[in-house]
Structure formats: structure tokens, C-alpha cells
Design a protein around this motif. Structure first.
Motif, short mmCIF file in Angstrom:
data_model
loop_
_atom_site.label_atom_id
_atom_site.label_comp_id
_atom_site.label_asym_id
_atom_site.label_seq_id
_atom_site.Cartn_x
_atom_site.Cartn_y
_atom_site.Cartn_z
N LEU A 71 0.83 -1.20 0.00
CA LEU A 71 0.00 0.00 0.00
C LEU A 71 0.86 1.25 0.00
CD1 LEU A 71 -2.79 -1.14 2.48
CD2 LEU A 71 -2.87 -1.07 0.00
N LEU A 72 1.95 1.22 0.79
CA LEU A 72 2.83 2.39 0.83
C LEU A 72 3.48 2.64 -0.54
CD1 LEU A 72 4.55 1.95 4.30
CD2 LEU A 72 2.93 3.72 3.60
N ALA A 73 3.98 1.56 -1.16
CA ALA A 73 4.60 1.71 -2.47
C ALA A 73 3.57 2.24 -3.48
CB ALA A 73 5.17 0.38 -2.95
N GLY A 74 2.33 1.74 -3.37
CA GLY A 74 1.26 2.20 -4.25
C GLY A 74 1.02 3.69 -4.10
N VAL A 75 0.93 4.12 -2.84
CA VAL A 75 0.70 5.55 -2.58
C VAL A 75 1.84 6.38 -3.18
CG1 VAL A 75 0.58 7.29 -0.77
CG2 VAL A 75 -0.69 5.18 -0.53
N ALA A 76 3.08 5.91 -2.99
CA ALA A 76 4.24 6.65 -3.51
C ALA A 76 4.20 6.73 -5.03
CB ALA A 76 5.53 5.97 -3.05
N LEU A 77 4.00 5.59 -5.70
CA LEU A 77 4.00 5.59 -7.16
C LEU A 77 2.82 6.38 -7.71
CD1 LEU A 77 5.20 2.04 -8.21
CD2 LEU A 77 6.43 4.19 -8.15
N ASN A 78 1.70 6.34 -6.97
CA ASN A 78 0.53 7.10 -7.38
C ASN A 78 0.84 8.60 -7.41
OD1 ASN A 78 -2.13 7.55 -8.10
ND2 ASN A 78 -2.82 7.68 -5.98
N SER A 79 1.46 9.11 -6.34
CA SER A 79 1.77 10.55 -6.33
C SER A 79 2.81 10.87 -7.39
CB SER A 79 2.28 11.03 -4.98
OG SER A 79 2.18 10.06 -4.02
N LEU A 80 3.76 9.94 -7.60
CA LEU A 80 4.76 10.17 -8.64
C LEU A 80 4.08 10.31 -10.00
CD1 LEU A 80 7.80 10.27 -9.32
CD2 LEU A 80 7.67 7.82 -9.79
N GLY A 81 3.14 9.42 -10.28
CA GLY A 81 2.42 9.45 -11.57
C GLY A 81 1.67 10.75 -11.75
N VAL A 82 0.92 11.14 -10.70
CA VAL A 82 0.15 12.38 -10.79
C VAL A 82 1.09 13.56 -11.00
CG1 VAL A 82 -1.39 13.93 -9.53
CG2 VAL A 82 -1.77 11.46 -9.44
#
Lengths: 360, 273
Positions: A173-184
Motif C-alpha cells: 500500500l505504501l509503495a502504491g501511494v508513492a507511485l501514485n503521487s509520482l504518476g500524478v
């Protein structure tokens, strides 16, 4: 081993049949309303006239009939497909992650797909001038890039969270949150090199819209989404067993690594194509399985099909509201789903807390 | 027909978690595994269940090497209850048990019969329709035991089956501990081989046919309770002096630890003001 017991387990079957009928009814109703209402005019009998005209060529194609057949109808079908894709993706990811929070948006798969798509928008023109032979596959370029973007993020998150052959859920979940903000952030940074035209496109990716639906996009989307949902449904028993933890699933005969791997790339595929044609539409993947768990049950044998139906119906309705709310302009559907989805979700949580003493 | 471990060792980056372990379990027998915390009991069970590959030695199940079985085939002849069975989504208990048998080929009514039997055996049939997450720790443990038993019963086609249980009675009250172990003994007499990790030495010697004692990853005793539960072995494995007396009814050895810790020998000075 014989036990004399007269207690019979209640059959959930009749409840399940009723619930499935309710869902099918909702889907049909949403299709009918979605076809009938629009910026040009409302006519609740037209969908039936048009259906009839498929068999009877003599019915004349007036302007509004044309609009329904070639603008509203593909849009409604597209909404069904994208809604089903996002809801099934959310449901299956929640199973694999054993966490009700998991959803293609949160894990960064949606924004990964959007990054791929936006990057391809900038690259399409140079690519086509360089390789004119790509002209024939031009409609597929953006969706392929989106699928690749989704796949890269999905597997990046997956491998970051893998340790000792087990998926570490908090890390996931943490990695997901990080990659999500990176993408945005990456999409946002395209703002600075974009002209007006591209800016509008970027807004489209970040907020979602079904405005681009044509019978061509439907023709690309339908087989991919259909096949992926079919494969995910094929793994329903394995996902059920994964709810008990990976070790228990293995002990019960599931080939855990293969199943996890296939489910991750199926999710990348299904979310990739959905995002490619409709942008990021949040909350569907999170809310739909949650509603279904409360109203029906957690068994993936039913959850996957139910999620496809409810997700489709919800998105048809949401798209309808986005078309007519501020007509003739359109409200981005992603804003709408979050605007309705978030408070609704909070209400669900509060209700659940009151009933169970805790929220899930 | 038996489950045999031959000179098994497991090493993780040069550190041996278990080594030189040779034990076996036959259908119809209960093998109890006891030992201090961190002795390697769970690692041993992981090897027996096929989750962990031994770095040395071999494991064979019904005279076939463990590595020749697929996950699916293993699930048909042995069923495992690990520690800590978490579930994040609400499911009625009957559905929790059904999870174990949905990969088999029973029809829904056949499944229901089997689920009812298994829930009744472990005394949780009255909880069948309750949400698993709302149960107490002991009730959850008994539902999980029902699930594990259902998996074995659903696949068992005149083959020797095995139950591998990691501390299955750790959360149960005294009555349920006895009852559960009695059920296991009954299942064993029906032809199931059971390997069970226990902490209560007295229960182990009352209900197990054989006991294996582990200390620091090595076997320090194995055999029938009367031969294993001795002051010397107990001292060796757990570091406590103990009197051994025979149970008045069953004649099995009972461990009565000697009172050696006077108040002065345990000092919690750092906590005092």
C-alpha cells in the motif's frame, strides 16, 4: 465420522438469486435511462424504437435517433465496460492484497496508465512521421502505452512489496501511494510543456471522461475487458483462499505465485485499457466491492460478477449526471465519482461501525 | 504409508534453524512436538508441510519424496493449521470452512453435510452463521480446526491423510483443550496421522502416542511419553527441575515443576523507583 444433527445451514442461494436479479434490473434500467436522457432531448420510448429498427430497416433515422445510435449508445456501452473493469479490478486487488483499501487508484496502476497515455500523446506525432507504417495501428497506440504504463507500475509495486515469497501488504500500500503521487506529479509536470490542446487532454486524463466513446473504442475495449474479467473469474476460488493468507492458500492447493502473477497483469491490462479511453475515474474500484460485501457476501464466486454489474450500472448513471448536470458543458466524471463516492463511503463506514462495533 | 523426515536441516544464511532431525508419523498415530519458544518447532512444521525446502536431508510422504508432489496433490493428503489465521473480510463461519473444500469436487449439498459435521466435531456448529470476525480467539481457533479437517475429509480417498497443527489449542479453555485433543485422538484412530505442536507437556503425554522434544533446532528426545517425559529431558529442553508422577487414571507421566525461583532470584530492579 457421523454426526447426528438436525440443524440445517440456511441457504444463501435464494438471497443471492434475488440480489443478482436486482443488479441485472439496475443495469437494464441504467442503460435505458442513459440512452433516453441527453443534452439534445429526452425521450424514454426512443431506445425501444431504435431497438426495433435493428430488425426493421424502414424506420427513418431522424437526428435524435442518429445521436442515440452513434453517440449515446457507444457511450453507455463504454460506461458499462469501464465501470465493470474498475470494479472487478478493485475487487480482485482487494482479495490479492487481503485489504479493503486496495484499488487500482490507490496502488498507482491508474496513474501509471495515465502517464503512459499522456506520454504517448506527446510522442504520437513524431512517431507517426518517423514510422508512417504505424498509421494503421494509430488508434491502438495510446491504449497500448496506457497498458504498458499500468503494467510497469503494477509490477513495480508488486516487486517492491514481495519479500520471502510473501506479499507484504503494508509495503504494497505504501509503495502504491508513492507511485501514485509520482504518476500524478509527472502528468502535472506535462502542464509546462503543453499547449492549450494538450492541457485539455491532461485535464481529461486526470479527471476522466467518457466523451471520447465511439463504436471503435468500444470494439477495442470490449474483448479485452471481457477476456480479463473471464480470467479473473476463473481464479475466483484461489482469490477466496488467498483471503486466509498466502500460506493457507498454498496449504489448500493453490499455486499462489502463479495466481498472484496472473492477477497482477490482468489488473494492469484491464485498468490500462479502461484508463486509456476514459482517464482516471476514482472510487469505483473501492466503493463497489465494499457495497457488495455489505449487501451480499465476500465469496468471489459471486463478488466478481456482481461487481461487474454494479460497477457498470454506477458508471452509466454517473456519466449521465456528468452529461446533463451543467449541460451543454460536461462535468468530468472522475470528479463526480469522487464527489458522490467519498461521502457515501464515509456514511457506509459509520453505519458499519455502528452495526459491528468496528469498521472494515 | 507414513510421513518420514530423514536428517533434515534448514539453514538461513549460515544459521541453522533446525538440524539433524529424523522423525516419522504413521497414519493412526499422534506425534506431539514440544520445545521452548524459538526452538524451531514451527520451522519443522513448515518443512513437514512442504512450505520450506530442507537445506539438507529429505522428507517423504507415503513413500514419495515431498518435492514430487504438486501443491494440489499435497492438499489432498495433508492439511495444515499454521499459527495466526487472520481474515480481513467478514465471512460467516460456514463459508470460512467452505473455503477449504471448494477446490474439491463435492456438490453444494455434499459440502454442506461435510461442513456441518466438521463444525459439530469441534463444537462450533452453533456459530455456523455468525461472522467469523466477531468470534473470540478460542472460537476462531476451533472454526479453523474445522476448516482444516474439512479439507482433509473432502479429499481423502482411501489414502493415508495427515493433519499438521501448530499450537491448535493455544487459545482454548481447559474443557475445550481436553475435548479437542480427545477429538484428535479419535480422528487418529480413524486412520489419520497427526503431528501437533503443543506447549502443555501434560496434555502432550496424555494424548500423544509419541513425543519429539526440540531444543535449539535439535532433537533432544523422541519416543513414547513414558520414555521422553523424564526429569533429565525436561531439564535439558526447558531448563526446569521437575518431579514426574504418573497420572492416576491414565498412568501417563505428569510434569510437576519444582519451586526453585525464590523471590530473590528474579529482580526487576530497573522498574523500581
Amino acid at each position: 465420522m457421523s454426526v447426528a444433527t438436525q440443524m440445517t445451514l440456511p441457504s444463501y442461494q435464494s438471497h443471492r438469486v434475488k440480489f443478482a436479479a436486482l443488479l441485472v434490473g439496475t443495469v437494464s434500467l441504467s442503460i435505458w435511462i442513459g440512452l433516453s436522457i441527453g443534452a439534445i432531448g429526452n425521450d424514454f420510448s426512443l431506445p425501444f424504437t431504435l431497438l426495433w429498427s435493428v430488425f426493421d430497416v424502414d424506420v427513418g433515422q431522424s437526428g435524435i435517433e442518429n445521436i442515440i445510435a452513434n453517440i449515446r449508445a457507444p457511450r453507455v456501452v463504454m460506461a458499462l465496460l469501464v465501470g465493470a473493469a474498475l470494479a472487478v479490478s478493485g475487487a480482485s486487488l482487494q482479495g490479492v492484497c487481503r485489504n479493503p483499501l486496495a484499488d487500482p487508484g490507490l496502488l498507482g496502476i491508474s496513474s501509471g496508465a495515465a502517464v503512459g497515455a499522456v506520454a504517448m500523446i506527446f510522442m504520437t506525432q513524431p512517431l507517426l512521421t518517423h514510422y508512417p507504417q504505424l498509421q494503421s495501428v494509430a488508434p491502438f497506440l495510446i491504449s497500448s502505452a496506457a497498458v504498458i504504463g499500468a503494467g510497469l507500475t503494477a509490477f513495480a509495486v508488486y516487486f517492491l512489496a514481495q519479500s520471502n515469497g510473501q506479499l507484504q501488504i503494508p509495503t504494497l500500500l505504501l509503495a502504491g501511494v508513492a507511485l501514485n503521487s509520482l504518476g500524478v506529479a509527472i502528468i502535472g509536470s506535462f502542464n509546462y510543456m503543453a499547449d492549450d490542446q494538450a492541457l485539455r487532454l491532461i485535464t481529461f486524463w486526470l479527471m476522466g471522461s467518457l466523451g471520447g466513446a465511439t463504436w471503435t473504442t468500444v470494439a477495442i475495449l470490449a474483448p479485452v475487458v471481457g477476456l480479463a474479467i473471464f480470467r479473473i473469474f476463473h481464479h475466483r476460488h484461489a482469490i477466496n483462499l488467498l483471503l486466509l493468507g498466502e500460506a493457507n492458500a498454498r496449504f489448500s492447493g493453490v499455486d499462489v505465485d502463479r495466481v498472484k502473477f496472473e492477477l497482477i497483469w490482468l489488473n494492469a491490462l484491464i485498468v490500462g485499457v479502461a484508463v486509456a479511453f476514459s482517464g482516471i475515474i476514482g472510487f469505483v474500484g473501492l466503493v463497489v466491492p465494499h457495497i457488495l460485501r455489505l449487501q451480499s457476501d465476500t465469496n468471489y464466486r459471486y463478488l466478481i460478477v456482481n461487481a461487474a454489474l454494479l460497477g457498470g450500472a454506477l458508471l452509466v448513471i454517473a456519466d449521465l449526471v456528468s452529461r446533463v448536470a451543467i449541460a451543454p458543458a460536461e462535468l468530468p466524471i472522475g470528479i463526480l465519482t469522487s464527489l458522490i463516492g467519498a461521502p457515501f463511503f464515509v456514511v457506509l463506514l459509520v453505519k458499519q461501525k455502528r452495526n459491528l462495533g468496528f469498521a472494515l | 504409508m507414513s510421513l518420514v523426515l530423514n536428517n533434515v536441516a534448514v539453514a538461513v544464511s549460515d544459521k541453522h534453524l533446525i538440524q539433524d532431525i529424523s522423525i516419522s508419523c504413521e497414519p493412526g498415530k499422534i506425534l506431539g512436538v514440544v520445545g521452548e519458544n524459538g526452538a524451531g518447532k514451527s520451522t519443522l512444521l513448515n518443512v513437514i508441510s512442504g512450505m520450506t525446502l530442507p537445506s539438507q536431508g529429505s522428507v517423504s510422504l507415503n513413500s514419495k519424496p515431498m518435492t514430487n508432489y504438486s501443491n494440489k496433490d499435497l492438499a489432498k493428503i495433508r492439511s495444515v493449521l499454521p499459527q495466526g489465521n487472520e481474515l480481513t473480510f467478514p465471512l460467516p463461519c460456514v463459508e470460512v470452512v467452505r473455503l477449504a473444500i471448494q477446490l474439491g469436487d463435492l456438490s453444494i449439498p455434499e459440502q454442506n453435510v461435510l461442513i456441518q459435521e466438521c463444525l459439530a466435531i469441534f463444537d462450533v456448529l452453533h456459530l455456523a452463521n455468525q461472522n467469523y470476525l466477531s468470534l473470540s480467539g478460542g472460537e476462531k481457533q476451533r472454526v479453523q480446526l474445522s476448516r482444516v479437517l474439512a479439507q482433509l475429509q473432502c479429499h481423502r480417498v482411501r489414502m493415508a491423510g495427515y493433519l499438521l497443527l501448530d499450537e491448535p489449542i493455544s487459545a482454548l479453555d481447559v474443557y475445550q483443550q481436553y475435548k479437542t485433543l480427545a477429538v484428535l485422538k479419535q480422528l487418529a484412530s480413524d486412520g489419520i496421522g497427526i503431528i501437533v505442536i503443543l506447549h502443555d507437556l501434560n496434555l502432550a503425554s496424555m494424548f500423544c502416542h509419541h513425543i519429539a522434544v526440540i531444543k535449539g533446532g535439535r532433537l533432544v528426545g523422541k519416543g513414547e511419553p513414558a520414555d521422553v517425559v523424564t526429569p533429565a529431558t525436561i531439564k535439558d529442553a526447558f531448563g526446569i527441575e521437575a518431579n514426574i508422577q504418573n497420572h492416576p487414571d491414565t498412568g501417563t507421566p505428569m510434569v510437576l515443576p519444582k519451586v526453585t525461583h525464590s523471590n530473590e532470584s528474579i529482580k526487576i530492579t530497573s522498574l523500581l523507583p
